[in-house]
Design an enzyme around this catalytic site. Sequence first.
Site, short mmCIF file in Angstrom:
data_model
loop_
_atom_site.label_atom_id
_atom_site.label_comp_id
_atom_site.label_asym_id
_atom_site.label_seq_id
_atom_site.Cartn_x
_atom_site.Cartn_y
_atom_site.Cartn_z
N GLY A 166 2.40 2.07 10.72
CA GLY A 166 3.36 3.15 10.56
C GLY A 166 4.02 3.58 11.87
O GLY A 166 4.68 4.61 11.92
N HIS A 198 -9.49 1.21 4.59
CA HIS A 198 -8.23 1.39 5.31
C HIS A 198 -8.47 2.34 6.48
O HIS A 198 -9.28 3.26 6.39
CB HIS A 198 -7.15 1.96 4.38
CG HIS A 198 -5.79 1.94 4.98
ND1 HIS A 198 -5.37 2.88 5.88
CD2 HIS A 198 -4.77 1.04 4.86
CE1 HIS A 198 -4.14 2.58 6.28
NE2 HIS A 198 -3.76 1.46 5.68
N GLU A 241 -5.58 -4.99 10.36
CA GLU A 241 -4.55 -3.98 10.59
C GLU A 241 -4.82 -3.26 11.91
O GLU A 241 -5.62 -2.31 11.94
CB GLU A 241 -4.55 -2.96 9.45
CG GLU A 241 -4.25 -3.56 8.10
CD GLU A 241 -3.60 -2.53 7.17
OE1 GLU A 241 -2.50 -2.81 6.70
OE2 GLU A 241 -4.19 -1.47 6.95
N SER A 268 3.32 -2.33 10.41
CA SER A 268 4.77 -2.38 10.62
C SER A 268 5.35 -3.77 10.33
O SER A 268 6.26 -4.23 11.03
CB SER A 268 5.14 -1.91 12.03
OG SER A 268 4.71 -0.58 12.22
N GLY A 292 2.79 -1.20 4.27
CA GLY A 292 2.89 0.22 3.96
C GLY A 292 4.34 0.62 3.71
O GLY A 292 4.88 0.43 2.62
N GLY A 293 4.99 1.15 4.73
CA GLY A 293 6.34 1.71 4.59
C GLY A 293 7.33 0.79 3.88
O GLY A 293 8.07 1.25 2.99
N GLU A 313 -6.90 4.74 7.60
CA GLU A 313 -6.69 6.17 7.32
C GLU A 313 -7.90 6.76 6.60
O GLU A 313 -8.23 7.93 6.81
CB GLU A 313 -5.39 6.35 6.51
CG GLU A 313 -4.18 6.09 7.41
CD GLU A 313 -2.96 5.53 6.71
OE1 GLU A 313 -2.87 5.59 5.47
OE2 GLU A 313 -2.07 5.01 7.43
N ASN A 332 0.88 -1.17 0.00
CA ASN A 332 0.00 0.00 0.00
C ASN A 332 0.92 1.21 0.00
O ASN A 332 1.52 1.53 1.02
CB ASN A 332 -0.89 -0.02 1.26
CG ASN A 332 -1.67 1.27 1.43
OD1 ASN A 332 -1.80 2.06 0.49
ND2 ASN A 332 -2.19 1.48 2.62
N TRP A 333 1.02 1.85 -1.17
CA TRP A 333 1.99 2.96 -1.28
C TRP A 333 1.47 4.23 -0.61
O TRP A 333 2.21 5.17 -0.43
CB TRP A 333 2.30 3.23 -2.76
CG TRP A 333 3.05 2.13 -3.44
CD1 TRP A 333 3.47 0.94 -2.90
CD2 TRP A 333 3.49 2.12 -4.81
NE1 TRP A 333 4.14 0.20 -3.85
CE2 TRP A 333 4.16 0.89 -5.04
CE3 TRP A 333 3.38 3.01 -5.88
CZ2 TRP A 333 4.72 0.55 -6.26
CZ3 TRP A 333 3.93 2.68 -7.11
CH2 TRP A 333 4.60 1.46 -7.31
N LYS A 334 0.19 4.26 -0.29
CA LYS A 334 -0.44 5.44 0.34
C LYS A 334 -0.18 6.68 -0.53
O LYS A 334 -0.09 6.57 -1.74
CB LYS A 334 0.09 5.63 1.76
CG LYS A 334 -0.01 4.37 2.61
CD LYS A 334 0.15 4.68 4.06
CE LYS A 334 0.21 3.39 4.85
NZ LYS A 334 0.08 3.59 6.26
C1 PEP Z 1 -0.81 0.10 6.03
O1 PEP Z 1 -1.03 1.29 6.04
O2 PEP Z 1 -1.60 -0.63 5.41
C2 PEP Z 1 0.35 -0.42 6.75
C3 PEP Z 1 0.31 -1.66 7.14
O3 PEP Z 1 1.40 0.44 6.98
P1 PEP Z 1 2.82 0.09 7.66
O4 PEP Z 1 3.30 -1.20 7.06
O5 PEP Z 1 3.70 1.25 7.28
O6 PEP Z 1 2.58 -0.01 9.12
#
Ligand code: PEP
Length: 251
Positions: free
Chosen positions: A173, A96, A167, A213, A234-235, A98, A9-11
């Site tokens: 994050g 999601h 999640e 994470s 994500g990251g 967010e 997920n590049w956000k």
């Molecule tokens: C996400 O936003 O879907 C996510 C899992 O982010 P991260 O891996 O950065 O915690």
Amino acid sequence: MRKKIVAGNWKMNTTLQEGIALAKDLKAALAGKTVKCDVVVCTPFISVASVAKEVEGSIIGVGAEDCSAQEKGAYTGEVAANMIASTGAKYVILGHSERRQYHGENNALLIQKLQQALANGLTPIFCVGEVKEERESNTFKSVIEGQMAALYTLSAADFAKCVVAYEPVWAIGTGLTATSEQAQEVHAFIRKSIADHYDAKVAEETSILYGGSCKGSNAPELFAQPDIDGGLIGGAALKADTFMPIIEAWK
Ligand code: PEP
């Protein structure tokens, strides 16, 4: 056998050029390798079409990070599910945390989005998860059940086309990962809930991804859990070098 999936997920990261470069890097890193999971990248709308073209013919599937609840028309700034599908993308992240937090997305809206995605042949990656206070007050299971209720409006046949992502919001994050035991407990809870709403076969065949994470160092332990079928990342999805070890955690 349910699918193992590692999805990025590049956000709201990567310009068009950076997104294409990232897709190229990932394609190159995967070339000639046998991987044991499906690989997906969900990109900002601006990059979906170009990334889909870039990875055409490779094992990489492409998705968007959201879609409109509406089919078409006067909804300035929205992107319809059929527009996403027209790029060759096959997935869409829905619900999601967010989007829930910053855009007030609730079950009523998400049900419409699910219907749009499914009507246009997209696989929803439907996110559920509790915030820190809900974990601490031990109400997280009822919160997750409440979020799953949007999915439970679907027929069993449509539900079977969806992927669920657990999640925990406190782990997204933040560098804080749910322990593999905490994640497994919730994944097993979700699978049991699916069995209760549909049946054991539907539950057994549903891919439930962990997100929060997740990285190369903790993916092997998380993915070793019986009810964890991969990750939503994500990251660590923003560089081929950090995404690949998560993909390769499926041995
Ligand atoms: C996400 O936003 O879907 C996510 C899992 O982010 P991260 O891996 O950065 O915690």
